[in-house]
Design an enzyme around this catalytic site. Structure first.
Site, PDB file in Angstrom:
ATOM      1  N   ASP A  72     -16.471 -50.345  14.886  1.00  0.00           N
ATOM      2  CA  ASP A  72     -16.686 -49.699  16.178  1.00  0.00           C
ATOM      3  C   ASP A  72     -17.564 -50.535  17.110  1.00  0.00           C
ATOM      4  O   ASP A  72     -18.193 -51.515  16.679  1.00  0.00           O
ATOM      5  CB  ASP A  72     -17.310 -48.305  15.992  1.00  0.00           C
ATOM      6  CG  ASP A  72     -18.360 -48.262  14.875  1.00  0.00           C
ATOM      7  OD1 ASP A  72     -18.919 -49.327  14.539  1.00  0.00           O
ATOM      8  OD2 ASP A  72     -18.620 -47.176  14.360  1.00  0.00           O
ATOM      9  N   ASN A 102     -24.241 -36.358  10.292  1.00  0.00           N
ATOM     10  CA  ASN A 102     -23.262 -35.291  10.545  1.00  0.00           C
ATOM     11  C   ASN A 102     -21.950 -35.527   9.786  1.00  0.00           C
ATOM     12  O   ASN A 102     -20.955 -34.852  10.031  1.00  0.00           O
ATOM     13  CB  ASN A 102     -22.985 -35.177  12.050  1.00  0.00           C
ATOM     14  CG  ASN A 102     -22.350 -36.439  12.625  1.00  0.00           C
ATOM     15  OD1 ASN A 102     -22.140 -37.422  11.911  1.00  0.00           O
ATOM     16  ND2 ASN A 102     -22.035 -36.433  13.909  1.00  0.00           N
ATOM     17  N   HIS A 104     -20.113 -38.319   9.888  1.00  0.00           N
ATOM     18  CA  HIS A 104     -19.137 -39.212  10.522  1.00  0.00           C
ATOM     19  C   HIS A 104     -18.995 -40.512   9.729  1.00  0.00           C
ATOM     20  O   HIS A 104     -19.914 -40.950   9.027  1.00  0.00           O
ATOM     21  CB  HIS A 104     -19.452 -39.462  12.003  1.00  0.00           C
ATOM     22  CG  HIS A 104     -20.586 -40.393  12.301  1.00  0.00           C
ATOM     23  ND1 HIS A 104     -21.303 -40.353  13.476  1.00  0.00           N
ATOM     24  CD2 HIS A 104     -21.145 -41.426  11.585  1.00  0.00           C
ATOM     25  CE1 HIS A 104     -22.228 -41.290  13.480  1.00  0.00           C
ATOM     26  NE2 HIS A 104     -22.155 -41.966  12.337  1.00  0.00           N
ATOM     27  N   GLU A 159     -16.395 -38.362  14.761  1.00  0.00           N
ATOM     28  CA  GLU A 159     -17.339 -37.257  14.737  1.00  0.00           C
ATOM     29  C   GLU A 159     -16.670 -35.995  14.184  1.00  0.00           C
ATOM     30  O   GLU A 159     -15.439 -35.879  14.225  1.00  0.00           O
ATOM     31  CB  GLU A 159     -17.833 -36.987  16.171  1.00  0.00           C
ATOM     32  CG  GLU A 159     -18.445 -38.212  16.865  1.00  0.00           C
ATOM     33  CD  GLU A 159     -19.834 -38.581  16.344  1.00  0.00           C
ATOM     34  OE1 GLU A 159     -20.142 -38.313  15.168  1.00  0.00           O
ATOM     35  OE2 GLU A 159     -20.616 -39.157  17.121  1.00  0.00           O
TER      36      GLU A 159
HETATM   37  C1  F6R Z   1     -21.576 -48.157  12.076  1.00  0.00           C
HETATM   38  C2  F6R Z   1     -20.885 -46.879  11.932  1.00  0.00           C
HETATM   39  C3  F6R Z   1     -21.605 -45.608  11.610  1.00  0.00           C
HETATM   40  C4  F6R Z   1     -22.820 -45.789  10.689  1.00  0.00           C
HETATM   41  C5  F6R Z   1     -23.525 -44.453  10.508  1.00  0.00           C
HETATM   42  C6  F6R Z   1     -24.782 -44.593   9.683  1.00  0.00           C
HETATM   43  O1  F6R Z   1     -20.662 -49.185  12.363  1.00  0.00           O
HETATM   44  O2  F6R Z   1     -19.718 -46.846  12.099  1.00  0.00           O
HETATM   45  O3  F6R Z   1     -20.707 -44.708  11.011  1.00  0.00           O
HETATM   46  O4  F6R Z   1     -22.404 -46.307   9.469  1.00  0.00           O
HETATM   47  O5  F6R Z   1     -23.859 -43.902  11.738  1.00  0.00           O
HETATM   48  O6  F6R Z   1     -25.717 -45.331  10.396  1.00  0.00           O
HETATM   49  P1  F6R Z   1     -27.077 -45.837   9.699  1.00  0.00           P
HETATM   50  O7  F6R Z   1     -26.668 -46.798   8.650  1.00  0.00           O
HETATM   51  O8  F6R Z   1     -27.834 -46.499  10.807  1.00  0.00           O
HETATM   52  O9  F6R Z   1     -27.722 -44.624   9.152  1.00  0.00           O
END
Ligand code: F6R
Length: 242
Positions: A67, A136, A138, A143
């Site tokens: 992303d 959450n 995701h 989401e």
């Molecule tokens: C990052 C992504 C997100 C993260 C998730 C956890 O490329 O796609 O899904 O993996 O938000 O983020 P952290 O590791 O910062 O807790």
């Protein structure tokens, strides 16, 4: 799901890093799906060390990131492009022409997303997809919602994600939209490795592993993939161990 609970983040980085090293050495022109965020940083550090010690080369590797934020300059220190260069690509022998990250500033987001999916398909699909998980539930920026998403698309970030990630944007200019691979794109990966560390992920991990498969917890779809390894530290695994 192959769930592995390890003691520390360093233990996870080693175990996960060793899988990457083995797979890359088996198939030097492997296609990797990569994630950003805090979670994969120790794994990237482990891989950088392995590269410096001559244990692995990324010369022929192709990568596709999950992303990227919309409306944020690529050069901004908080773009996922900058993250990947600063935390990984600049420290290994990746061929920069084989690095792929969605262009969150593309004028025609739909066209950009379709082109991104086509590039992945043309490369024969993703061999190993690395994932983190949001508080959450995701994965990527898929989401919680009423239905599972399919291919790469432009997403409006949820309040929960904005809250979690706004620590990186102290001036309050956290982007509200992103381009992300869809759940369908992620599920096409041949092998998936998800890492979750820290107590903030307890509920998301519990729902992913023990909950029903539902778009209300997008990561729960991984129960339907036949080659998933979930690396957890003891904090993140606290509920599923009970
Ligand atoms: C990052 C992504 C997100 C993260 C998730 C956890 O490329 O796609 O899904 O993996 O938000 O983020 P952290 O590791 O910062 O807790």
């Amino acid at each position: 799901m192959d769930i592995r609970v390890l003691k520390t983040k360093a233990d996870i980085a080693k175990a996960c890093g060793e899988i990457f090293i083995e797979e890359i050495n088996k198939k030097p022109d492997i296609v990797l799906g990569l994630a950003t965020g805090a979670t994969p940083l120790p794994t990237y550090e482990y891989l950088i060390d392995a590269y410096k010690n001559g244990r692995v080369s990324f010369k022929e590797v192709t990568s596709f990131n999950l992303d990227e934020y919309c409306d944020l300059a690529r050069e901004n220190e908080n773009s996922y492009y900058s993250y990947m260069l600063n935390n990984f690509f600049n420290h290994v022998d990746m061929d920069k022409s084989r690095i792929n990250i969605p262009d969150g500033n593309a004028k025609d987001a739909e066209k950009e997303c379709a082109a991104y999916d086509k590039m992945i398909e043309d490369m024969g699909g993703i061999d190993i997809q690395l994932l983190g998980i949001g508080t959450n539930g995701h994965i990527g920026f898929n989401e919680p919602s009423d239905e599972f998403t399919d291919a790469t698309f432009k997403v409006k970030l949820s309040d929960s994600t904005i809250k979690s990630n706004s620590i990186y944007f102290p001036d309050g200019d956290m982007p509200r939209y992103a381009l992300t691979m869809g759940i369908g794109s992620i599920m096409k990966a041949k092998k998936i490795i998800l890492i979750a560390t820290g107590a903030a992920k307890i509920d998301a991990v519990d729902k992913m592993v023990n909950g029903e498969v539902s778009p209300a917890c997008p990561a729960s779809i991984l129960q339907n993939h036949d080659d998933v390894i979930i690396f957890l530290d003891e904090d993140a695994a606290a509920k599923i161990n009970k």
